[in-house]
Design an enzyme around this catalytic site. Structure first.
Site, PDB file in Angstrom:
ATOM      1  N   GLY A 160      43.180  38.050  33.519  1.00 52.24           N
ATOM      2  CA  GLY A 160      41.722  37.972  33.529  1.00 52.24           C
ATOM      3  C   GLY A 160      41.258  36.622  34.024  1.00 52.24           C
ATOM      4  CB  SER A 177      38.267  36.735  39.823  1.00 52.19           C
ATOM      5  OG  SER A 177      39.146  35.979  40.625  1.00 52.19           O
ATOM      6  CB  SER A 218      45.681  43.826  39.820  1.00 50.09           C
ATOM      7  OG  SER A 218      45.053  43.497  41.033  1.00 50.09           O
ATOM      8  CD  GLU A 230      47.763  34.917  41.693  1.00 50.61           C
ATOM      9  OE1 GLU A 230      46.900  35.567  42.317  1.00 50.61           O
ATOM     10  OE2 GLU A 230      47.583  34.481  40.541  1.00 50.61           O
TER      11      GLU A 230
END
Length: 369
Positions: free
Chosen positions: A124, A126, A158, A241
């Site tokens: 969690g 953006s 996602s 990432e």
């Protein structure tokens, strides 16, 4: 410098290639499979191979293997389109974060489920008005007795609709500069007050989700790291990432299909294939530097920028090769339509260039008029 792979690494790559081919045979081929190819069954098969937590220290249940081994496995699985999404975030990001910043009890509670492939995690980060600029986030968590009470909204989350946990970046204080007051909290997705709305994009994917929090209560011990001082933790997550092999080979399978189909009697086509293959190999070197810890701090922004822009060029080449067939809906066209997301997910290319200029190169900001 010797860029040759060792015999053990060659053997590992062949094993990973066979596992990937078998997975595609059984579960289908997925474009950008680390985010679109979701299979809990395959995640558990990965766990049985010891390929989740491959590089984690053995005292945390990992294999303690070299980071380059994970690169080799990830490259083959993603390039083939094997469905690794159910375990990828936990392996890439959440596990290493808990190992680095989590308490002993948190590690004992959450790491085993990641390693077994039983739990899926979403992130969690953006928000509607805080995309690449995470310091602008407003989702809040306030103390109420022995609980956090969470309110706010996340977007582009996602797997929000299938995840067991969300690793939430939120604001626990509004005092001081925007980068202060940010904390990270683990929230089970079945907690009352959470509403998830999947978002279907133009490719028909719907892994992106909006997640709404209305007076969601979780225990205070679900905080990871230092309250109000988690921005550095989040930036470390983004290093994991942005600099990985998943940012380079997401549409590698489409490139191979196009090469097989292309008219290689045309020297211009051969030249373009050579150019793209050369760029792919440069990208692999950049990623290898990242996973070996040889890149400067913050350089993952440059790695992501180069690799994802290369993926866009690959998609454009595939579209040219397929010509009119690229207008007929199939799995190849699905991958082509998905391509614009490569340079957006994980931070846009413009933001990556700002990070590179300001934090890596130390360039001065242009004065505002």
């Amino acid at each position: 410098m010797d860029f040759a792979w060792s015999p053990e690494q060659i053997e590992l790559r062949e094993q990973a290639r066979q596992v990937a081919a078998d997975a595609v045979e059984r579960f289908g081929r997925h474009n950008d499979s680390w985010i679109n190819g979701f299979s809990k069954d395959f995640a558990k098969e990965m766990a049985a191979l010891g390929w989740i937590g491959l590089t984690w220290p053995t005292e945390f249940g990992g294999q303690g293997r070299p980071p380059v081994d994970r690169l080799i496995i990830g490259e083959e699985l993603i390039a083939a389109g094997a469905p690794i999404a159910a375990m990828w975030f936990a392996d890439r990001q959440m596990g290493p974060t808990l190992i680095a910043y989590g308490r002993d009890d948190q590690q004992a509670e959450f790491l085993p489920g990641m390693l077994s492939g039983d739990t899926t995690w979403c992130i969690g980060m953006s928000e509607p008005n805080a995309g690449s600029d995470l310091a602008s986030l407003v989702t809040s968590a306030r103390r109420d007795g022995d609980e956090w009470v969470i309110n706010g909204q996340k977007i582009w989350t996602s797997f929000g609709d299938v995840a067991d946990y969300i690793y939430l970046i939120c604001r626990t204080s509004s005092d001081g500069p925007p980068h202060q007051g940010i904390s990270e909290i683990i929230v089970p997705m079945d907690t009352p007050g959470i509403e998830v709305r999947p978002i279907k994009d133009m490719t028909t994917n719907q892994h992106f989700c909006e997640v709404f929090f209305t007076d969601v209560r979780v225990p205070l011990p679900n905080l990871v790291g230092v309250e109000g001082n988690a921005f550095k933790q989040t930036m470390r997550q983004l290093e994991h990432e942005r600099g990985g092999i998943d940012r380079l080979v997401s549409n590698r399978a489409l490139f191979q299909l196009a090469c097989d189909r292309a008219d290689t009697s045309d020297p211009r086509v051969r030249q373009e294939i050579a150019r793209l293959e050369s760029a792919y190999r440069i990208g692999r070197i950049l990623v290898t530097r990242e996973v070996l810890g040889q890149a400067p701090t913050g350089f993952s922004a440059a790695t992501k920028c180069f690799c994802t822009e290369h993926e866009i060029e690959v998609a454009e080449f595939v579209a040219r090769v397929y010509g009119a067939d690229a207008t007929v809906w199939n799995d190849v066209v699905h991958g082509l339509l998905y391509a614009p997301g490569y340079t957006i997910m994980g931070g846009t290319s413009n933001i990556m260039r700002n990070i590179l200029g300001e934090r890596v190169l130390g360039l001065p900001r242009e004065p505002r008029a």
